[in-house]
Motif scaffolding. Structure first.
Motif: not given
Length: 291
Positions: A55, A58, A89, A92-97, A99, A101
């Motif tokens: 986080e 990101g 899951s 996906k969270n790692s990519l989201r945190f 930021k 693609k």
């Protein structure tokens, strides 16, 4: 600085044996990454288990870096379908945190997870993510040559992250690094400071390490005789190994990173054979809690 990569555990939690190695605040993380970019460092190594490191990265922005993250530790004796759901899951969270693609690499954080029944399901999912363009390389973080040889017989990994430092020559002496190099596998070296133990003055080493007092005596005498710092020696050793692609270093300030970059071109003098160790009580930090 192509071989230097930044480990980011300290960006998400207190890390290492030195009590001064506290979590770095976001502002300092941003300054460290800017300095790294300006000095040719473009690799970051993180993991969901490093507190809120992903986080933080990101939030400060890491578009200029190649990123490696890792899987969770799977607690059961085999990999089951629920573990695969958790793995997807988590990714996906790692990519989201972060930021992002996509990322450069994804490693299985515990090599034993690739040696359990059902591990082929986990690796197949990693390959699927690679085929989808969500990551470029798959790999594993290991502790021993036995794990390495068993894994490369079963799986086509691109990266293997290994523990190696000026105390620990096991993977050099038994030919494992040469084997990986021949197979075209990227080798990323971690634990080059042995969680900061090798950088500490002998007088302030925790008492539980006194059983290796003669080893520390040889180490510090050699440093004094050659008029070099522990940082210059540990960095110089790791960078001198031709089979290593990346050397992971953790820092909590620009000052520390500057010191590391000053040490990278140091030519290492010969080392006494009596300094090397194969004692896993010392070489594997997981065992320190039992000392």
């Amino acid at each position: 600085m192509k071989k230097i990569a930044l480990g980011t555990a300290q960006f998400g939690m207190d890390y290492g044996i030195n009590p001064q190695n506290l979590q770095v605040n976001n502002s300092d993380v941003s300054d460290i990454l800017d300095f790294a970019t300006n000095n040719g460092i473009n690799f970051l190594d993180t993991a969901p288990t490093y507190g809120n490191s992903e986080e933080v990265l990101g939030d400060v922005g890491v578009d200029n870096f190649n990123l490696i993250t890792k899987t969770r530790h799977f607690a059961k004796d085999s990999i089951i379908q629920n573990d695969i759901f958790d793995f997807i899951s988590d990714f996906k969270n790692s990519l989201r945190f972060l930021k992002q693609k996509s990322i450069y690499g994804l490693l299985v954080h515990s090599a034993d997870d690739l040696l359990k029944p059902g591990s082929e399901k986990l690796f197949d999912q990693m390959i699927q993510l690679k085929k989808k363009g969500l990551l470029s390389k798959v790999g594993v973080s290991v502790y021993s040559s036995n794990q390495i040889h068993e894994i490369i017989q079963r799986f086509e990994v691109d990266i293997i992250q290994v523990p190696i430092n000026i105390l620990d020559r096991r993977l050099i002496d038994n030919g494992t690094l040469k084997t990986l190099n021949i197979r075209g596998i990227e080798v990323h070296a971690r634990s080059i400071f042995l969680q900061g133990l090798l950088l500490m003055d002998k007088e302030i080493l925790p008492s539980k390490f006194n059983k290796w007092d003669s080893l520390w005596g040889v180490w510090h005498q050699w440093l004094n005789d050659n008029k070099i710092s522990a940082l210059e020696a540990t960095i110089g050793f790791a960078l001198s190994i031709p089979e290593i692609s990346k050397v992971l270093v953790g820092v909590n300030s620009i000052c520390q990173l500057k010191d590391i970059l000053k040490a990278v071109n140091y030519e290492l003098p010969g080392m006494p054979e009596s300094f090397f160790s194969d004692d896993l009580q010392l070489l594997n930090p997981v065992n320190w809690k039992n000392l």
